[in-house]
Design an enzyme around this catalytic site. Structure first.
Site, PDB file in Angstrom:
ATOM      1  N   SER A  15      16.758 -41.174  -9.868  1.00 66.70           N
ATOM      2  CA  SER A  15      15.574 -40.365  -9.616  1.00 66.70           C
ATOM      3  C   SER A  15      15.550 -40.061  -8.125  1.00 66.70           C
ATOM      4  O   SER A  15      15.532 -40.977  -7.297  1.00 66.70           O
ATOM      5  CB  SER A  15      14.310 -41.124 -10.029  1.00 66.70           C
TER       6      SER A  15
ATOM      7  N   CYS B 104      11.208 -37.472  -8.152  1.00 65.69           N
ATOM      8  CA  CYS B 104       9.852 -38.024  -8.157  1.00 65.69           C
ATOM      9  C   CYS B 104       9.158 -37.902  -6.802  1.00 65.69           C
ATOM     10  O   CYS B 104       8.133 -38.510  -6.571  1.00 65.69           O
ATOM     11  CB  CYS B 104       9.861 -39.462  -8.629  1.00 65.69           C
TER      12      CYS B 104
ATOM     13  N   ARG C 107      -3.241   3.347   8.556  1.00 63.49           N
ATOM     14  CA  ARG C 107      -3.568   2.151   7.776  1.00 63.49           C
ATOM     15  C   ARG C 107      -2.443   1.136   7.795  1.00 63.49           C
ATOM     16  O   ARG C 107      -1.280   1.486   7.618  1.00 63.49           O
ATOM     17  CB  ARG C 107      -3.824   2.544   6.308  1.00 63.49           C
TER      18      ARG C 107
ATOM     19  N   ARG D   9      -3.485  -1.535  -6.369  1.00 62.70           N
ATOM     20  CA  ARG D   9      -2.632  -2.727  -6.248  1.00 62.70           C
ATOM     21  C   ARG D   9      -2.976  -3.653  -7.395  1.00 62.70           C
ATOM     22  O   ARG D   9      -4.061  -3.550  -7.976  1.00 62.70           O
ATOM     23  CB  ARG D   9      -2.844  -3.426  -4.910  1.00 62.70           C
TER      24      ARG D   9
ATOM     25  N   LYS E 259       0.838  -1.204   0.000  1.00 57.99           N
ATOM     26  CA  LYS E 259       0.000   0.000   0.000  1.00 57.99           C
ATOM     27  C   LYS E 259       0.870   1.250   0.000  1.00 57.99           C
ATOM     28  O   LYS E 259       0.655   2.170  -0.796  1.00 57.99           O
ATOM     29  CB  LYS E 259      -0.893  -0.028   1.247  1.00 57.99           C
TER      30      LYS E 259
ATOM     31  N   GLY F  28      -8.330  -7.116   4.498  1.00 56.04           N
ATOM     32  CA  GLY F  28      -9.119  -7.209   5.721  1.00 56.04           C
ATOM     33  C   GLY F  28      -8.442  -7.943   6.864  1.00 56.04           C
ATOM     34  O   GLY F  28      -9.025  -8.124   7.920  1.00 56.04           O
TER      35      GLY F  28
ATOM     36  N   HIS G 269     -16.565  -8.422   1.263  1.00 58.18           N
ATOM     37  CA  HIS G 269     -15.473  -9.205   1.827  1.00 58.18           C
ATOM     38  C   HIS G 269     -15.486 -10.626   1.280  1.00 58.18           C
ATOM     39  O   HIS G 269     -14.478 -11.156   0.825  1.00 58.18           O
ATOM     40  CB  HIS G 269     -15.596  -9.218   3.354  1.00 58.18           C
TER      41      HIS G 269
ATOM     42  N   MET H 133      -5.651  -7.072   8.516  1.00 63.65           N
ATOM     43  CA  MET H 133      -5.099  -6.217   9.553  1.00 63.65           C
ATOM     44  C   MET H 133      -5.973  -4.983   9.682  1.00 63.65           C
ATOM     45  O   MET H 133      -7.018  -4.901   9.074  1.00 63.65           O
ATOM     46  CB  MET H 133      -3.662  -5.885   9.231  1.00 63.65           C
TER      47      MET H 133
ATOM     48  N   TYR I 108      14.364 -33.970 -15.575  1.00 58.20           N
ATOM     49  CA  TYR I 108      12.909 -33.906 -15.479  1.00 58.20           C
ATOM     50  C   TYR I 108      12.428 -33.857 -14.035  1.00 58.20           C
ATOM     51  O   TYR I 108      13.172 -34.202 -13.111  1.00 58.20           O
ATOM     52  CB  TYR I 108      12.264 -35.109 -16.188  1.00 58.20           C
TER      53      TYR I 108
HETATM   54  P1  ADP Z   1      -7.554  -2.403   3.865  1.00 57.52           P
HETATM   55  O1  ADP Z   1      -6.130  -2.718   3.643  1.00 57.52           O
HETATM   56  O2  ADP Z   1      -8.227  -3.350   4.789  1.00 57.52           O
HETATM   57  O3  ADP Z   1      -8.286  -2.149   2.579  1.00 57.52           O
HETATM   58  P2  ADP Z   1      -7.280   0.427   4.134  1.00 57.52           P
HETATM   59  O4  ADP Z   1      -6.135   0.960   4.892  1.00 57.52           O
HETATM   60  O5  ADP Z   1      -7.132   0.433   2.668  1.00 57.52           O
HETATM   61  O6  ADP Z   1      -7.588  -1.033   4.657  1.00 57.52           O
HETATM   62  O7  ADP Z   1      -8.497   1.300   4.574  1.00 57.52           O
HETATM   63  C1  ADP Z   1      -9.790   0.880   4.854  1.00 57.52           C
HETATM   64  C2  ADP Z   1     -10.759   1.820   4.169  1.00 57.52           C
HETATM   65  O8  ADP Z   1     -10.578   3.161   4.598  1.00 57.52           O
HETATM   66  C3  ADP Z   1     -10.610   1.830   2.674  1.00 57.52           C
HETATM   67  O9  ADP Z   1     -11.882   1.862   2.087  1.00 57.52           O
HETATM   68  C4  ADP Z   1      -9.862   3.101   2.403  1.00 57.52           C
HETATM   69  O10 ADP Z   1     -10.141   3.614   1.151  1.00 57.52           O
HETATM   70  C5  ADP Z   1     -10.390   4.009   3.495  1.00 57.52           C
HETATM   71  N1  ADP Z   1      -9.405   5.022   3.830  1.00 57.52           N
HETATM   72  C6  ADP Z   1      -8.158   4.810   4.253  1.00 57.52           C
HETATM   73  N2  ADP Z   1      -7.494   5.968   4.419  1.00 57.52           N
HETATM   74  C7  ADP Z   1      -8.350   6.945   4.091  1.00 57.52           C
HETATM   75  C8  ADP Z   1      -8.244   8.372   4.046  1.00 57.52           C
HETATM   76  N3  ADP Z   1      -7.114   8.981   4.343  1.00 57.52           N
HETATM   77  N4  ADP Z   1      -9.325   9.072   3.660  1.00 57.52           N
HETATM   78  C9  ADP Z   1     -10.473   8.425   3.339  1.00 57.52           C
HETATM   79  N5  ADP Z   1     -10.633   7.106   3.356  1.00 57.52           N
HETATM   80  C10 ADP Z   1      -9.585   6.346   3.735  1.00 57.52           C
HETATM   81 MG    MG Z   2      -7.641  -0.990   1.232  1.00 57.90          MG
END
Ligand code: ADP
Ligand code: MG
Ligand code: MG
Length: 909
Positions: free
Chosen positions: A798, A865, A103, A376, A32, A112, A490, A114, A885
């Protein structure tokens, strides 16, 4: 630690079209963070912020909280000041506040798994300033209540405790909604939101014994530490073990200025994909919600709307919503905010071209301005992966080598699983339809809780919606069905990542967790009832539906063809029956690398003769029993040779300890005694006599053939005669006879001699000959060390890496379950060496064995093998070590072909 302190920064800034980091720095900044930096520097509008490196997380795990905060304090303060400058706001300021998000973000995306905290920096005074500045009380108090809820959950640990529980904050929300007679968060009045804030703070005080932290800096440090901690949360640990990611990677922490999607009807938030993550189709798609923040879209509480008009129309058709209603209630972003859509469409195009791969993006619209929050390489199904790689190649965005490298070998597995039989589908009773969230065919018994997914051999997890806690159960279940949530819920995202069939957002389902029932149109289904899911159409079907083997066709076939163009190391299969051999051949196997003969003895008519052979007290008795077995073995081999159409077949002589073949139950022992005209006691004695303390190190392998040469003789006869019989029918095959478990030269020579003289005898008898090879399995460490001597007589080697691993580590394969999982959890071992070849240790023996063998016989044919022959990193190792192989199970053959190409390509880069 000193090094870390002196040399490298711990914090990397981004924003305002600049960045300290870039996309190459995933290991340090997390995926990220690296991509936020990259986007910022190529001019994509990203809210400014900074990334605390993964190294700090690792340091935290050893140094602890205080020391690590000391380490980063100055840099973090300076970086916050930088955001303040760029945003023109101030962290903690009551009139003009800066709010931030904190984040998580590991080097690979773990959706989801962490934690993230939004709207940080708000308190009783800041909320007033925010309301005044934006002239939007609703928004300010909505942000405040969201913050307490997220901070409470993530930092203060206030989450639901058990599966029947609901989140303590959600409980308050539900309560208020009920009292007010409303359904959606967006319907709350300012007073409602204020009440929520009050009640939230109250429950925090009651639960934790402390008042909710009001100082923004305290909030920030708390959140940073909580994100580090989430790396070692149960969910993250499970996800890592499922994917084989090591614990020492750590997570980065991204701190970023908030942009607000909850400011009203001119704001919103969403996620989008540059191509279809389920099918790979090249169509921009995604979902959004007006007046919403963060996870609202994926949480499945409100029905998300589609980004494109065409996507919206497709969705409406599935949801059985007519065009007028769709336009009125669920318009696409394209229709509702055409200029924002145009801008978003431009960025998705730029980003896909920039990354040269399908992107999964998050965005937020704050009062008519578009911000991108994440990009990503998107998770996708195996089918989408293959299609996207081939399409990108045809579009000229990537070249052949890149296309092959982009395909994740293990994900091909999904394409090799059964699909519904189209005939059976025609007769199927469809009870409802949801969104085709992740393709595939799944049949199983209904379970309603993730931790009960293992209750049946095949289960379908049926939920109102799923949450990250459900991960393990989702992995176990054959398919996932949810009543709520869209294509980016999710459940949908995780299922696609796992390649698991998923139907989401099936609104017609009424699920009662307490009663454990699923009701559709008045019909009630219970836990344990069979249902089937078609993840490609969204159909939910009553009962079981028959499946069939998939075909290697379309883009998948193209990939395989391309792989063979680059692949160097050959791919064979481990197959004991003509049926397995045929499957493998359809998947492109270039021969059999291991045919185990013992499996052939377990069939009803044979096991008796086998037992008589084992129980025989004299050579004569043994020979008699072996004579009965001969025609059966010969027929088996003919079948195998024929199914491989003349390509190489390696047959291993009898290997397992004889104890495995004798009866252990009284009834069967009696039967055997009668058949053999001996006493029950004699049978019992023999069974007891065969019992060994360490069967794996006991009377097995070539030790059998050397103590009972008649066995080797019979097997050789069966092989050679089978080949001669086929020759008469015009099929030329060249059997490779393999002696197992050789540790000394003499052991091999004695067997080789029996084989060659038996073959000569047969050639004379039949007045005909065929070519054949005699080689050995290298699976005892000693054999690798004297490989030069063994190679004087052996035509091929082998590596039997299952036994070689067992004996090199001294881990009994059958008992390792007691300690291996703990070793892996504690990091004593990184991975299970029986799954992934231990290159460091066992790999050395393979190298030595190959080198020494070839020092005597330069063109000695060498293969592998063991189970490792189908595992990508092990295959690559084999290629780099110069093996000719690999041999793997039939369903791994396409995977091995791809890895063969990837390994060869990597050496040219
Ligand atoms: P995950 O890795 O679980 O997707 P994120 O860190 O991407 O967690 O964030 C969770 C949610 O919060 C996402 O929808 C993201 O777009 C939103 N979000 C994160 N940072 C900001 C920010 N600075 N302003 C607005 N929304 C945010
Ligand atoms: Mg995210
Ligand atoms: Mg073995």
């Amino acid at each position: 630690m000193e090094l870390l302190e002196n040399v490298k920064p711990h914090v990397y800034k981004f924003g305002d079209k600049k960045a300290d980091g870039n996309r190459e720095m995933k290991n340090l900044l997390g995926g990220k963070g690296a991509n936020l930096a990259e986007m910022s520097s190529i001019g994509i509008p990203v809210p400014p912020g900074f990334t605390i490196t993964t190294e700090v997380c690792t340091a935290y795990n050893t140094l602890g909280k205080e020391a690590v905060l000391d380490l980063i304090k100055n840099e973090v303060e300076a970086s916050i000041a930088n955001i303040e400058n760029l945003m023109g706001t101030e962290f903690g300021n009551k009139e003009n506040p800066l709010l931030i998000s904190v984040r998580s973000g590991a080097r690979v995306s773990m959706p989801g798994m962490m934690d993230t905290v939004l709207n940080l920096g708000i308190n009783d005074e800041v909320v007033l300033g925010l309301a005044k500045k934006t002239n939007n009380e609703q928004f300010a108090w909505d942000s405040y209540r969201r913050f307490i809820q997220m901070y409470g959950g993530v930092v203060l640990g206030m989450k639901s405790q058990s599966k029947e529980d609901i989140d303590p904050f959600e409980e308050i929300i539900e309560h208020l909604k009920e009292k007010r007679g409303i359904k959606l968060d967006t319907e709350f009045t300012v007073q409602d939101l204020k009440d929520l804030v009050y009640d939230f703070k109250d429950i925090v005080k009651k639960t934790t014994g402390h008042i909710f932290p009001t100082n923004p800096w305290d909030q920030l440090w708390g959140a940073i530490i909580a994100v580090f901690d989430s790396w070692n949360g149960d969910r993250a640990i499970y996800y890592r073990s499922m994917n084989g990611y090591p614990a020492d990677w750590g997570t980065a922490v991204n701190v970023q200025a908030m942009v607000y999607g909850n400011m009203g009807d001119n704001s919103g938030t969403g996620v989008c994909f540059t191509r279809d993550a389920g099918t790979g189709e090249n169509i921009f798609n995604g979902e959004y919600l007006i007046n919403a923040q963060g996870e609202d879209v994926v949480a499945g509480v409100r029905t998300p709307q589609q980004i494109t008009k065409i996507g919206s129309q497709r969705w409406a058709e599935l949801a059985q919503i007519d065009e007028a209603e769709r336009k009125e209630l669920y318009p696409s972003l394209e229709e509702l905010m055409p200029s924002i859509f145009k801008e978003l469409n431009k960025y998705q195009d730029i980003l896909e071209k920039h990354y040269r791969d399908m992107q999964d993006m998050e965005f937020t619209i704050q009062d008519g301005k578009l911000w991108i929050l994440q990009t990503r390489n998107g998770k996708r199904t195996g089918a989408a992966m293959v299609k996207i790689a081939m399409d990108l190649l045809k579009e000229g965005l990537i070249n052949e080598k890149e296309a092959l490298l982009q395909i994740e070998p293990n994900k091909l597995d999904e394409l090799l699983h059964p699909v519904f039989n189209p005939q059976a589908l025609k007769r199927a009773h469809v009870i409802a339809q949801g969104l085709p969230a992740s393709p595939g065919a799944a049949t199983g018994k209904i379970v309603f809780f993730a931790d009960e997914a293992d209750k049946y051999k095949s289960s379908i997890l049926v939920r109102i919606e799923t949450s990250p806690e459900d991960l393990e159960g989702m992995n176990i279940a054959k398919g996932i069905l949810t009543a709520r949530g869209g294509m980016t819920s999710h459940a949908a995202v995780v299922a696609r990542g796992m390649g698991k069939c998923c139907v989401s957002g099936a609104g017609a389902l009424k699920i009662d967790y307490k009663k454990r029932t699923l009701t559709v149109n008045g019909h009630e289904y219970h836990e344990g009832d069979w249902i089937s899911l078609n993840g490609s159409t969204g159909n939910i079907i009553e009962g079981k539906v028959a499946t069939m083997e998939p075909e290697l066709s379309g883009e998948f076939a193209e990939v395989m063809k391309l792989a063979d163009k680059y692949g160097k190391i050959k791919v064979r299969t481990n197959a004991d029956t003509p049926k397995d051999a045929k499957v493998a051949r359809n998947f492109g196997a270039q021969g059999i690398g291991l045919a185990r003969t013992e499996h052939m003895f377990f069939e009803v008519d044979r096991i008796k003769a086998m037992r008589e052979m084992i129980l025989a007290e004299t050579v004569k008795g043994r020979k008699h029993a072996l004579e009965e077995l001969l025609p059966m073995q010969r027929a088996d081999f003919e079948g195998l040779f024929e199914s491989m159409g003349g390509s190489a077949v390696t047959i291993r002589l009898l290997d397992p300890p004889l104890h495995e073949f004798v009866p252990h139950q009284l009834a069967t022992q009696k039967e055997l005694a009668e058949d053999m005209h001996i006493t029950l006691q004699a049978v019992k004695n023999k069974v007891a006599e065969l019992e060994e303390f360490n069967p794996m190190l006991g009377h097995r392998g070539c030790r059998l053939g050397n103590t009972y040469p008649e066995i080797t003789e019979m097997q050789t006869r069966a092989i050679i005669e089978a080949a001669l019989n086929l020759k008469e029918r015009g099929i030329i095959c060249k059997p490779e006879i393999m002696v197992p478990l050789v540790g000394t030269v003499k052991e091999f020579e004695a067997q080789e001699q029996i084989i060659r003289s038996t073959a000569s005898t047969i050639f004379e008898e039949r007045n005909d000959t065929i070519e054949y090879l005699v080689g050995t399995m290298i699976e005892i460490p000693r054999a690798t060390l004297i490989a030069d001597l063994i190679a004087e007589k052996a035509d091929f080697f082998s590596f039997g890496t299952n036994d070689l691993t067992q004996m090199t580590f001294g881990y009994s394969r059958d008992d390792a379950g007691k300690f291996l999982p703990i070793y892996i959890e504690k990091g004593i071992l990184k991975v299970d060496p029986f799954e992934v070849l231990d290159q460091e240790g066992v790999g050395q023996l393979i190298k030595i064995g190959t080198e020494r063998g070839r020092s005597t016989k330069p063109n000695l044919k060498v293969g592998i093998c063991g189970e490792h022959g189908g595992e990508p990193s092990s295959i690559e190792f084999c290629y780099n070590t110069g093996l000719d192989y690999v041999s793997c199970s039939p369903y791994r053959v396409p995977i091995a072909r791809l890895v063969s190409a990837q390994a060869a390509i990597k050496t040219t880069l």
